[in-house]
Design a protein around this motif. Structure first.
Motif, PDB file in Angstrom:
ATOM      1  N   LYS A 193       0.828  -1.206   0.000  1.00  8.88           N
ATOM      2  CA  LYS A 193       0.000   0.000   0.000  1.00  8.88           C
ATOM      3  C   LYS A 193       0.865   1.261   0.000  1.00  8.88           C
ATOM      4  O   LYS A 193       0.608   2.200  -0.760  1.00  8.88           O
ATOM      5  N   ASP A 279      -8.330   2.496   1.567  1.00  6.92           N
ATOM      6  CA  ASP A 279      -8.791   1.856   2.800  1.00  6.92           C
ATOM      7  C   ASP A 279     -10.223   1.362   2.654  1.00  6.92           C
ATOM      8  O   ASP A 279     -10.635   0.427   3.344  1.00  6.92           O
ATOM      9  N   GLY A 297      -8.718  -7.763  -1.261  1.00 11.16           N
ATOM     10  CA  GLY A 297      -9.063  -7.686   0.150  1.00 11.16           C
ATOM     11  C   GLY A 297      -9.411  -6.295   0.630  1.00 11.16           C
ATOM     12  O   GLY A 297      -9.249  -5.994   1.823  1.00 11.16           O
ATOM     13  N   THR A 298      -9.907  -5.448  -0.248  1.00 10.90           N
ATOM     14  CA  THR A 298     -10.282  -4.091   0.155  1.00 10.90           C
ATOM     15  C   THR A 298     -11.764  -4.044   0.516  1.00 10.90           C
ATOM     16  O   THR A 298     -12.599  -4.489  -0.268  1.00 10.90           O
ATOM     17  N   PRO A 299     -12.112  -3.508   1.697  1.00 12.03           N
ATOM     18  CA  PRO A 299     -13.522  -3.425   2.105  1.00 12.03           C
ATOM     19  C   PRO A 299     -14.327  -2.535   1.154  1.00 12.03           C
ATOM     20  O   PRO A 299     -13.805  -1.574   0.572  1.00 12.03           O
ATOM     21  N   ASN A 347     -10.584  -4.435   9.251  1.00 15.20           N
ATOM     22  CA  ASN A 347      -9.702  -5.590   9.109  1.00 15.20           C
ATOM     23  C   ASN A 347     -10.504  -6.878   8.962  1.00 15.20           C
ATOM     24  O   ASN A 347     -10.131  -7.767   8.173  1.00 15.20           O
ATOM     25  N   ARG A 350     -11.589  -7.000   5.446  1.00 17.36           N
ATOM     26  CA  ARG A 350     -10.473  -7.366   4.566  1.00 17.36           C
ATOM     27  C   ARG A 350     -10.274  -8.874   4.544  1.00 17.36           C
ATOM     28  O   ARG A 350     -10.097  -9.486   3.490  1.00 17.36           O
ATOM     29  N   GLN A 351     -10.280  -9.475   5.712  1.00 16.23           N
ATOM     30  CA  GLN A 351     -10.081 -10.918   5.794  1.00 16.23           C
ATOM     31  C   GLN A 351     -11.211 -11.668   5.088  1.00 16.23           C
ATOM     32  O   GLN A 351     -10.978 -12.665   4.387  1.00 16.23           O
TER      33      GLN A 351
END
Length: 385
Positions: A193, A279, A297-299, A347, A350-351
């Motif tokens: 990032k 983010d 994996g980006t929200p 987080n 993301r997971q």
């Protein structure tokens, strides 16, 4: 081996999937890849009619589009196959040049990433049927019955849910392969990032919220951005207009606020970098863009999905915990504020996104098709005595 990839230029998602598969096949030696827009081989009357019908129904009368989409999803396998065959018979007179293309290029396998070319392959003239096997790559997170056709040797699906639905409808499990939706190969490569932010001249010390507005209503984007400028602190908003030609003009009078920086971009060629740098992302629920975001994996916050397949895509993402779907525009700024203030929640998202993201889908599809073709070719060779 010569592989023909067929798509239809109704939205950017199918085009992106075709490009990703072309990249993947090109990684293997001895493979020639041909990628063609089936609509380019249709009559002008048909092409214009289909493009306008799709655009008008999905954007201007979305509830009608939803009714048509849901009403055409037939659960009985034989009925759905026969229905798609009827549609193909109606369309075939407008696609005479498509059969000629296949006959002249003589591919060893055809891969369809959209429904129109797949159903037309059922009705090629005998002299055009030089291309076996045939595969279908589903580019929505739920497989609609319009993807199903006679003569398909393999379906490549986004997730187990779609595979289970098709099994329940009676498809042979042996031809159902869960690989994910094909995304460009660079997404399978790790990126930092901080390094990406440095390369794209983005701040290291601010939260970055990216809004992909290519398929959104310009006035609704204006309302979202205005609210974010008033609400957020220590953040940067990046708006990508993409193909939405009116959006940048609509946002002309919006500028940085006291605590929030605003960047307005048109068409860019570094979408993946921006996804990594962000983010949080605000977007519609197109199958390809959401697959790219999940793979990184980006929200995600999903707004204004097209009724039908995009609503289903949004449901899959929200159910997995990788994103949230908001109906009221007034809730976007509070949701963004909450998530940025609760990094543990971000987080978790993301997971969850990484768990269902499939960055190597294109390569898996290519590998399976090449392996299948080699097996078929070996079976056709005469045995040695």
């Amino acid at each position: 081996m010569r592989v023909m990839i067929l798509y239809a230029s109704l939205g950017m998602g199918h085009i992106s999937a075709a490009k990703a598969l072309s990249q993947a096949f090109s990684c293997f030696p001895g493979i020639e890849v041909l990628s063609e827009d089936a609509l380019a081989y249709a009559s002008l009357v048909y092409r214009n009619a289909v493009i306008q019908a799709y655009k008008n129904s999905s954007e201007k009368v979305p509830q009608l589009y939803k009714a048509l989409y849901e009403g055409s999803d037939i659960s009985d396998l034989e009925r759905s196959l026969d229905s798609n065959l009827v549609w193909a018979k109606l369309e075939l007179p407008f696609f005479r040049r498509l059969g000629r293309l296949i006959r002249e290029t003589a591919p060893d396998a055809i891969v369809c990433v959209q429904q129109i070319p797949s159903r037309l392959l059922q009705l090629l003239e005998p002299e055009d049927k030089v291309s076996k096997p045939q595969y279908v790559v589903v580019t929505d997170l739920i497989a609609h019955s319009t993807w199903l056709n006679y003569g398909v040797d393999g379906y490549f699906l986004p997730n187990d849910l779609s595979a289970n639905i098709l099994k329940q409808r009676g498809l042979d499990p042996a031809i159902l392969h869960v690989t994910g939706i094909p995304v460009k190969l660079e997404i399978s490569q790790p990126k930092s990032k901080s390094e990406v932010r440095s390369r794209r001249h983005l701040p290291q010390d601010l939260s970055i919220v990216t809004l992909f507005g290519g398929g959104l209503n310009s006035r609704r984007v204006y309302a979202i951005v205005s609210s974010l400028l008033e609400t957020l602190t220590s953040a940067m908003i990046v708006v990508v207009a993409g193909r939405n030609e009116d959006l940048l003009e609509t946002l002309t009078d919006l500028t940085d606020s006291t605590h929030v920086r605003l960047s307005k971009l048109g068409t860019i060629d570094y979408v993946d970098d921006l996804i990594v740098a962000s983010d949080l992302i605000i977007t519609k629920a197109g199958g390809l863009i959401t697959s790219e975001i999940l793979a990184r994996g980006t929200p995600t916050i999903i707004v204004d999905p097209i009724p039908g397949q995009e609503e289903q895509n949004a449901d899959v993402i929200a159910a997995a915990g990788a994103g949230v779907q908001l109906r009221l525009l007034e809730m976007v700024a509070p949701a963004v504020t909450y998530l940025l203030n609760h990094p543990e929640r971000l987080n978790q998202m993301r997971q969850s996104a990484l768990e269902i993201g499939k960055p190597d889908a294109a390569l898996k599809i290519a590998q399976h098709i090449l392996s299948d073709w080699r097996s078929r070719t070996k079976m056709l060779q005469p045995s040695k005595i």
